[in-house]
Design an enzyme around this catalytic site. Structure first.
Site, PDB file in Angstrom:
ATOM      1  N   ASP A   1       9.457   4.472  -7.425  1.00 58.21           N
ATOM      2  CA  ASP A   1       9.065   3.725  -8.617  1.00 58.21           C
ATOM      3  C   ASP A   1       8.886   2.241  -8.317  1.00 58.21           C
ATOM      4  OD1 ASP A   1      11.808   3.621  -8.163  1.00 58.21           O
ATOM      5  OD2 ASP A   1      12.382   3.778 -10.260  1.00 58.21           O
TER       6      ASP A   1
ATOM      7  N   GLU B   1     -10.631  -4.068  -1.736  1.00 53.76           N
ATOM      8  CA  GLU B   1     -10.651  -4.018  -0.274  1.00 53.76           C
ATOM      9  C   GLU B   1      -9.461  -3.265   0.309  1.00 53.76           C
ATOM     10  OE1 GLU B   1     -13.310  -7.213  -1.615  1.00 53.76           O
ATOM     11  OE2 GLU B   1     -11.171  -6.842  -2.015  1.00 53.76           O
TER      12      GLU B   1
ATOM     13  N   PHE C   1     -13.108 -11.203   3.036  1.00 51.01           N
ATOM     14  CA  PHE C   1     -12.359 -10.393   2.078  1.00 51.01           C
ATOM     15  C   PHE C   1     -11.507  -9.318   2.754  1.00 51.01           C
ATOM     16  CE2 PHE C   1     -16.259 -11.341  -0.725  1.00 51.01           C
ATOM     17  CZ  PHE C   1     -15.809 -12.639  -0.921  1.00 51.01           C
TER      18      PHE C   1
END
Length: 620
Positions: A146, A360, A385
Site C-alpha cells: 500500500d 516516460e 525527458f
C-alpha cells in the site's frame, strides 16, 4: 487445496519468511507475513505455471512489486519444491540466488523489484504482450504494497492499463496500514484506494486479506472480469500471526525479535507442497520465436553523401525497415512520435506500436515488460525527458533487460525551444548504467546501421539523435561496429586530434578544413560514435601521434564524451595533453547556429581551442 489447507499453507509461508530472515539476520518478514494468505491462495488455486519450464509461453506471470517482501516469494518457491530448505536458509548470503530483493538470477523472476512503484508499470508491458502480441491467455499478477501506491508511476500504469483494457492484469494491493516509518497515507481505508482506481477505469474488489475464502472468490472475480483490469484491495495486518509484531509500528525491515517463540505461535515448521496448475500448451504458431534476436538483417534505408537528413529521421526510417524483417521488434513512444520519427514505425506496423502518451516512466517500464516476454523494444522520447524515468532505466539493468532507448532533440543544437527541452545530461546518465551501450551518430547512414546493430545487443542500449538536418558524411555501405570510431581526417603530420560525436562532428570537420587552409595546422578528426564502449585503440594511437586531444560535445562537461575519452587515457600511461569543449552555461532561446556558438562548441570555438592547444604543446 481446501480452505483449511490454504490457511495452513499461509502459516507455512509466514514461518518460512520468519526463518529466512532470522537466518540472515536481516530482511522484511513482517511485510511478507501480511500477504501470506494472498500468496497461498494465488499459488495453490489460481496461478498457472510450470516451474520446470519458466520459459513456457503460456505461464502466468507474477511480479512481486513489494520486493522487500522477498522472503514470501522464496517461501512460495519452497512450497512448490523449486527451492529447498538449505537454499531458503541461505537467504541474503554471499553467492545466494535468494537476494534481499528478487532479481532474474532466479529463473522464475522476470524482472527485478525493490524500487517501489515499478511492479505495476512493468506488468502493464507484460499484459500488453499477452493481449496484443502473443495473444495467449496467460494472466499477469502484481503483488503490491500500500505504501507504493503513493508513487506517481503507479498511476501512470493504472491509466495505461485501463485505457488498454488489460483484463488479463490483476493488481493485488496488500493494505497492511504500516509503511517503513509509521502509518501509510490512507491506512486501512480500502475505499480510498478503490475510489481512485475506479476513477481510472479499474474494476475493484475489497476483501479481508486474511479470509482465504474471500480472497479465492476475489481472484475468481478478477478472472471473469472483461475489458477492465482488476485490483484486489486486501485489508491485512503487518506481521500477521505473531502477537509481538502484528500491526505494530517499528517492526519494519528487521527479523522478528524472538524467532523461536514466533514459530511456535505460528504452529511450527511445516513441509506442505503445492502442485501448481500447469498452463495449457499454446498452438504452435503462438510459440515465441520468429525473427527475434540475431534474426535477418534489414535492408536499411540508404542516403547519399551530401544530402541533408536529420538522424532522428533516419532512426524512424531504419526502425520501420527493421520491423519489416524482425517480427518481435516493437516500438513505444511518449506522444512525440512526429518528433522522434517513431511515427514511421507506427504507420508501417501499427499492431506493434504502443503509444504511452506523456508518461516516460511507463514508457521505459513497458519496454522492460515487453523485453521480459521476449520482444525487442525500442522506446523513444526527447532525451531530456528520459531523465525522469532514470530509476526505471537503472532497475532495467538490474533486471538484465534488453531494451533500446532513443533520445531525440539532444543538446543545444535543437535551437529556439530553450533549455527545458535540451538533453544535456543524457550521455552521463546512460554511461553510468551498468553494462550499457551508448551511441551517438552524426549522419543518417550511420544511424541506420546502428539501429540495426542495437537490436542484437545485450543490456541497456541508448541512441542519441539530433533534431536538425545534417550532411550525410558516410556512404550507405559503410560499416559501424559498436565499440568503434571513424577517423575522418588523418595525416602523418597531424598536430592535434579533435574527438567529436553527433552534431559536433560536422563542426569539427569545418574547423579542420579552416585550420589547414588558414594556419597550416593539420588536425585529425575522430567521429567517436560509440561513446560506450569507447574505441581506446584509436584514441591511444591518435593521442600518441599528435600529442594533444580536444573533445567537443553538445552536452554538459560532466560524464559525457570528454569523460569517456579521458577514461581511455587513465590507465597509468603517459597521456596526451587534453582539453574539452562542452556546454558549460545555461542556454536560452536562439537559433541552432547561435546556440552552438554561444556554448563554445562550433567550428570557431574548435579552431580557436586547437590553436591554443597546439601553441602550448609545441612551445614547450
Amino acid at each position: 487445496m481446501q480452505y483449511d489447507e490454504l490457511a495452513e499453507l499461509a502459516q507455512q509461508l509466514r514461518a518460512d519468511a520468519v526463518r529466512a530472515a532470522d537466518a540472515a539476520g536481516s530482511g522484511h518478514p513482517t511485510s511478507a507475513m501480511s500477504a501470506a494468505d494472498l500468496a497461498a491462495v494465488l499459488l495453490a488455486r489460481h496461478l498457472r505455471y510450470d516451474f520446470d519450464r519458466p520459459g513456457h509461453p503460456g505461464n502466468d506471470r507474477l511480479v512481486l512489486s513489494k520486493g522487500h517482501a522477498s522472503p514470501l516469494l522464496y517461501a512460495m518457491y519452497r512450497a512448490t519444491g523449486a527451492v529447498d530448505e538449505e537454499e531458503l536458509l541461505g537467504y541474503r548470503t554471499l553467492g545466494s540466488r535468494l537476494e534481499g530483493h528478487p532479481t532474474p538470477r532466479l529463473p522464475w523472476v522476470d524482472v527485478a523489484t525493490g524500487s517501489l512503484g515499478q511492479g505495476l508499470p512493468v506488468a502493464v508491458g507484460m499484459a500488453i504482450a499477452g493481449q496484443r502480441l502473443d495473444r495467449l491467455p496467460y494472466r499477469v499478477y502484481v503483488l503490491s504494497g500500500d505504501s507504493e501506491m503513493a508513487e506517481g508511476s503507479v498511476w501512470e500504469a493504472a491509466e495505461h492499463a485501463a485505457d488498454s483494457r488489460l483484463d488479463n492484469l490483476t493488481l493485488v494491493v496488500d493494505v497492511n496500514r504500516l509503511g517503513q516509518r509509521g502509518p501509510t497515507r490512507h491506512g486501512h481505508d480500502l475505499d480510498a484506494y478503490a475510489r481512485r482506481l475506479r476513477a481510472f477505469g479499474w474494476h475493484t474488489v475489497a476483501v479481508d486479506g486474511h479470509d482465504v475464502r474471500a480472497v479465492d472468490e476475489a481472484f475468481t472475480e478478477a478472472r471473469s472480469t472483461v475489458r477492465h483490469p482488476t485490483a484486489i484491495l486486501a485489508r491485512t495486518r503487518k506481521g500477521r500471526g505473531v502477537t509481538a509484531v502484528e500491526d505494530q509500528e517499528g517492526q519494519h525491515g528487521k527479523p522478528l525479535p524472538d524467532a523461536r517463540s514466533a514459530l511456535a505461535e505460528l504452529g511450527g515448521v511445516r513441509d506442505l507442497r503445492v502442485a501448481v496448475q500447469r498452463p495449457p500448451e499454446p498452438p504452435p504458431a503462438a510459440v515465441q520465436g520468429g525473427a527475434g534476436r540475431h534474426g535477418p538483417q534489414p535492408g536499411p534505408p540508404r542516403y547519399e553523401p551530401g544530402d541533408a537528413v536529420a538522424t532522428r529521421t533516419a532512426y524512424g526510417e531504419a526502425l520501420a525497415a527493421l520491423g519489416s524483417v524482425r517480427e518481435r521488434v516493437v516500438a513505444l513512444d511518449a506522444e512525440v512520435g512526429d518528433s522522434t520519427r517513431t511515427e514511421f514505425f507506427a504507420e508501417a506496423h501499427p499492431d506493434r506500436f504502443i503509444q504511452c502518451y506523456i508518461a516516460e516512466q511507463q514508457l521505459v517500464a513497458a519496454a522492460v515488460g515487453l523485453a521480459a516476454r521476449g520482444y525487442v523494444p525500442f522506446a523513444a522520447t526527447f532525451a531530456a525527458f528520459l531523465t525522469r524515468a532514470y530509476d526505471f532505466v537503472r532497475m532495467a539493468a538490474v533486471s538484465r533487460a534488453g531494451i533500446n532507448l532513443v533520445g531525440s532533440h539532444a543538446g543545444v543544437s535543437i535551437g529556439r525551444d530553450g533549455p527545458s527541452q535540451m538533453g544535456l545530461e543524457d550521455l552521463a546518465m546512460m554511461r553510468a548504467v551498468q553494462g550499457s551501450t551508448v551511441l551517438y551518430p552524426c549522419d543518417a547512414n550511420q544511424t541506420a546501421r546502428l539501429v540495426a546493430a542495437m537490436a542484437d545487443l545485450d543490456g541497456i542500449r541508448y541512441l542519441r539523435t539530433t533534431r536538425g538536418d545534417t550532411p550525410v558524411v558516410y556512404g550507405p555501405d559503410e560499416q559501424f561496429p559498436v565499440g568503434g570510431s571513424k577517423v575522418l581526417r588523418r595525416h602523418d603530420h597531424d598536430r592535434a586530434t579533435v574527438v567529436a560525436a553527433g552534431i559536433t562532428v560536422h563542426e569539427a570537420l569545418k574547423a579542420a578544413d579552416r585550420l589547414e587552409a588558414e594556419d597550416g595546422i593539420r588536425v585529425r578528426v575522430i567521429d567517436l560514435y560509440s561513446v560506450k564502449p569507447v574505441d581506446t585503440a584509436t584514441l591511444d594511437d591518435a593521442g600518441g601521434q599528435t600529442g594533444c586531444v580536444l573533445t567537443v560535445e553538445d552536452h554538459h562537461p560532466e560524464g559525457g564524451l570528454g569523460d569517456a575519452v579521458a577514461e581511455a587515457f587513465a590507465d597509468g600511461r603517459t597521456a596526451p595533453r587534453t582539453a574539452r569543449l562542452a556546454v558549460r552555461a545555461m542556454p536560452a532561446s536562439a537559433t541552432p547556429g547561435e546556440q552552438l556558438h554561444a556554448a563554445g562548441i562550433d567550428a570557431d570555438a574548435i579552431a580557436a581551442a586547437v590553436r591554443l592547444l597546439v601553441e602550448r604543446v609545441f612551445a614547450r
